[in-house]
Design a protein around this motif. Sequence first.
Motif, PDB file in Angstrom:
ATOM      1  N   SER A 189       0.824  -1.211   0.000  1.00 21.13           N
ATOM      2  CA  SER A 189       0.000   0.000   0.000  1.00 21.13           C
ATOM      3  C   SER A 189       0.856   1.257   0.000  1.00 21.13           C
ATOM      4  CB  SER A 189      -0.923  -0.021   1.220  1.00 21.13           C
ATOM      5  OG  SER A 189      -1.709   1.137   1.280  1.00 21.13           O
ATOM      6  N   THR A 190       1.961   1.245   0.770  1.00 21.96           N
ATOM      7  CA  THR A 190       2.850   2.413   0.838  1.00 21.96           C
ATOM      8  C   THR A 190       3.420   2.766  -0.526  1.00 21.96           C
ATOM      9  OG1 THR A 190       3.444   1.917   3.127  1.00 21.96           O
ATOM     10  CG2 THR A 190       4.966   3.316   1.874  1.00 21.96           C
ATOM     11  N   PHE A 191       3.776   1.746  -1.302  1.00 21.11           N
ATOM     12  CA  PHE A 191       4.385   1.982  -2.618  1.00 21.11           C
ATOM     13  C   PHE A 191       3.368   1.878  -3.758  1.00 21.11           C
ATOM     14  CE2 PHE A 191       8.021   0.837   0.014  1.00 21.11           C
ATOM     15  CZ  PHE A 191       8.925   1.836  -0.326  1.00 21.11           C
ATOM     16  N   ASP A 192       2.061   2.015  -3.409  1.00 16.23           N
ATOM     17  CA  ASP A 192       0.976   2.050  -4.397  1.00 16.23           C
ATOM     18  C   ASP A 192       0.881   0.780  -5.233  1.00 16.23           C
ATOM     19  OD1 ASP A 192       0.174   4.605  -3.608  1.00 16.23           O
ATOM     20  OD2 ASP A 192       1.652   5.560  -4.911  1.00 16.23           O
ATOM     21  N   VAL A 193       1.440  -0.316  -4.720  1.00 15.78           N
ATOM     22  CA  VAL A 193       1.211  -1.600  -5.384  1.00 15.78           C
ATOM     23  C   VAL A 193      -0.242  -2.010  -5.192  1.00 15.78           C
ATOM     24  CG1 VAL A 193       1.884  -4.025  -5.467  1.00 15.78           C
ATOM     25  CG2 VAL A 193       3.600  -2.254  -5.053  1.00 15.78           C
ATOM     26  N   LEU A 194      -0.789  -1.681  -4.015  1.00 17.06           N
ATOM     27  CA  LEU A 194      -2.210  -1.820  -3.744  1.00 17.06           C
ATOM     28  C   LEU A 194      -2.824  -0.430  -3.656  1.00 17.06           C
ATOM     29  CD1 LEU A 194      -2.338  -4.583  -0.961  1.00 17.06           C
ATOM     30  CD2 LEU A 194      -2.878  -4.838  -3.382  1.00 17.06           C
ATOM     31  N   PRO A 195      -4.066  -0.235  -4.120  1.00 14.90           N
ATOM     32  CA  PRO A 195      -4.699   1.096  -4.044  1.00 14.90           C
ATOM     33  C   PRO A 195      -4.986   1.479  -2.599  1.00 14.90           C
ATOM     34  CG  PRO A 195      -6.251  -0.557  -4.872  1.00 14.90           C
ATOM     35  CD  PRO A 195      -4.920  -1.220  -4.812  1.00 14.90           C
ATOM     36  N   ASN A 196      -4.960   2.770  -2.336  1.00 12.03           N
ATOM     37  CA  ASN A 196      -5.240   3.285  -1.001  1.00 12.03           C
ATOM     38  C   ASN A 196      -6.657   3.819  -0.869  1.00 12.03           C
ATOM     39  OD1 ASN A 196      -2.661   3.061   0.445  1.00 12.03           O
ATOM     40  ND2 ASN A 196      -1.905   4.385  -1.186  1.00 12.03           N
ATOM     41  N   GLY A 197      -7.413   3.798  -1.939  1.00 14.86           N
ATOM     42  CA  GLY A 197      -8.727   4.442  -1.927  1.00 14.86           C
ATOM     43  C   GLY A 197      -8.613   5.870  -2.414  1.00 14.86           C
ATOM     44  N   THR A 198      -9.671   6.419  -2.933  1.00 14.10           N
ATOM     45  CA  THR A 198      -9.665   7.765  -3.509  1.00 14.10           C
ATOM     46  C   THR A 198     -10.292   8.748  -2.541  1.00 14.10           C
ATOM     47  OG1 THR A 198      -9.845   6.808  -5.721  1.00 14.10           O
ATOM     48  CG2 THR A 198     -10.354   9.148  -5.491  1.00 14.10           C
ATOM     49  N   ALA A 199      -9.539   9.792  -2.193  1.00 13.14           N
ATOM     50  CA  ALA A 199     -10.058  10.827  -1.309  1.00 13.14           C
ATOM     51  C   ALA A 199     -10.962  11.765  -2.110  1.00 13.14           C
ATOM     52  CB  ALA A 199      -8.912  11.612  -0.680  1.00 13.14           C
ATOM     53  N   PRO A 200     -12.040  12.272  -1.493  1.00 14.87           N
ATOM     54  CA  PRO A 200     -12.932  13.186  -2.223  1.00 14.87           C
ATOM     55  C   PRO A 200     -12.219  14.497  -2.562  1.00 14.87           C
ATOM     56  CG  PRO A 200     -13.499  13.129   0.117  1.00 14.87           C
ATOM     57  CD  PRO A 200     -12.475  12.044  -0.108  1.00 14.87           C
ATOM     58  N   ALA A 201     -12.549  15.060  -3.714  1.00 13.90           N
ATOM     59  CA  ALA A 201     -11.945  16.331  -4.142  1.00 13.90           C
ATOM     60  C   ALA A 201     -12.522  17.486  -3.330  1.00 13.90           C
ATOM     61  CB  ALA A 201     -12.188  16.538  -5.628  1.00 13.90           C
TER      62      ALA A 201
END
Length: 737
Positions: A189-201
């Motif tokens: 997750s730290t290296f974006d190999v797994l998605p972290n989820g999308t924060a709202p704009a």
Amino acid sequence: MLRQLHKFPGLIAALLIVTMALSGAVLSVLPAWEAAMAPALDQTLTVATLAERVSATFPGVEQIRRSPAGQITAFYFEAGRPGAVVIDPATGKGIADHAPSGLARWVTNLHRSLFLGDVGRWTAAAGAAALLVLSLSGVMLMRRRVGGWRQMFSRLRGPVAGRLHTQIARLSVAGFVLSSVTALLMTASTFDVLPNGTAPAFPAQVSGRIGATPGTMPLLQDTPVQGLRELTFPYAGDPTDVFALKTNRGEGFIDQGTGATLLWADAGFWQRFNEVVFMLHTGQGMAWLGLILGLMALGVPVMAVTGVAIWLKSYRARPRMIGNAAAAQADTILLVGSEGGSTWGFAATLHAALRLAGHKVHAAPMTQLDLGRYNRAARVIVLTATYGDGVAPASAKGFLDRLAALPHAPTIPLAVLGFGDRQFPQFCAYAGDVARVARVAQAKGWPNLLPMATIDRQSPQEFARWGRDLGNALRHALDLAHSPAIPRSHPLTLISRREYGTDMQTPAAILRFACPQSARFDWIAGRGFGRFGPGDLLGILPTGSPLPRFYSLACATHDGFIEVCISRVPGGLCSGQLLDLAPGDTVQAFVRPNPDFKPTKGRKPVILIGAGTGIGPLAGFARANTARRPLHLYFGTRHPDHDLFYGEELAAWQNAGKLASVTTAFSRTNTRAYVQDALHADAAHIAQLISEGAQIMVCGGRDMAAGVATVLAEVLAPTKWTPALLKAEGRYVEDTY
């Protein structure tokens, strides 16, 4: 393959894994400490009320943050200077300055990255991967060692290092797997190999007004403090800024002028997933889990030490074959199945004797069976031990499958020699499997060099007798004088002796030696005098012989002395030398653990049965019985006036409650009774003790032990128990000679 997969990651990554484990154990305490220090929280308290209270105390508040452990911290500006304070949610007031521990930061950086940035994070991930490989391969090896999944928590046998290694593993392996898997997921997750989820704009439109208080905002009124992650206040004097709220359910923005919710996004799958992974790895939010994982992590250094000790012992136990011929050039093929390395020692002795007789010999693990390479072979000899519950040892995996896959019966004569211990129900079971396959193949034309034979407890005498049979088959003499690898010995000084049996022409004595000093690590490595107990074996190196003789100990480390009970064996080299010792004389000796001859743990009764000098370890068990566990002794000897070993102590131990009962039988008196007769006479009591879960421990000559087994079979006939069933459960153990 499985053993190699377990061994090499452990040896290579041992230091890294230990570092990760110890730093993780330290960090595991922090969530519990933080949770314990956090003020009590009213479960009905909302974020709106909390924000109002904090704002009233700290007008310049910028953010309110709640940790998974429950600590609430406010970050603020006052007189142009930043501050941070731990909040009491009941009042909104500060109770202590928020000052992160320097030690905690240091340990966290060590655990996450070894102070090496991204390179260190990948290195730590490699350590987690190695721990995962070790854990999974270790589980499979453990299943193999104990004889199946149903026996995973059965009583362990073997040297101290192996038992300690396995015991910690089976108690902690679930924690190791959980910690290593979550560590790998967090790295991904730290290296974006797994998605972290999308924060709202950030919202495109705001009212442009200010003045709404947190207490009037519906979203904050509906959000309990228990679910709060962060509440960020708008920048002072900026009407375009907004309140930002993050909770365990999602995150959104609130207009600072109207109090209306501008945007809200529920937490997606990956956000929830990553939060669960973080919680499972750190214990943040589940302090009890963190403490359990921390305790399990403390077992890693012990497993590293014992694992290296096991590897070293196995490495040293396998001798180097001098003049090992190529498989294609050899006339004799030795195939070895060994788990701990001792069978290789016998193979080396046989290898050297055959070479001396003019043979070209190729020795290899059974896993390397390849009949296509044995171009000049005139015979194949298999020497194999049995592992666990009758399965193949490490160097014999797949051997039977290879035999079964042969397109036709080999033409090279075969001999099979099994190594084991007759105390165990599966004595030489794997060698028997090899022999049975060979007999099936024999019907199809595979010739037999010798019938299958067995060696009990690595007996050099039995090995020599088999060597003579092999020599007869080869039509030349074959002298197999095997000398097992001898542990480092120590000089023992005799300090006292008690004479028995001299009036009956059967000299015997209880010999007590001073206990030498030994290093602490010796007992883990299974050598020296670091730690021992009754039933362990004292190896004596007699003058003029390379082979040790073993005597059961009647004492424990805490007694401060070493004691054995011996009698003169006609023509016996060692017993004669020992009985000739005077106080002040010395012998060379070492201790060999004998974990299979120990009382099981608990308070259930133990039936001790011995004859002659077999009383030694049984007396040791009584001497060590400070907990007053019910021990019932049945002891047979010749005459009460001449060879009643430990006579005074037996009475004293019974009076002190260390022995629940003592029943004796004398074969050279008018009554003329043996210990078997005493068991017959007390049959009802013995059957009752067995029904209560009693363990039977027999020590003495093999003939006596065989007679005892016969009697007990008769005694137990009316019950559901038999000696074989009791042995299978570890409730019937023998130490015979």
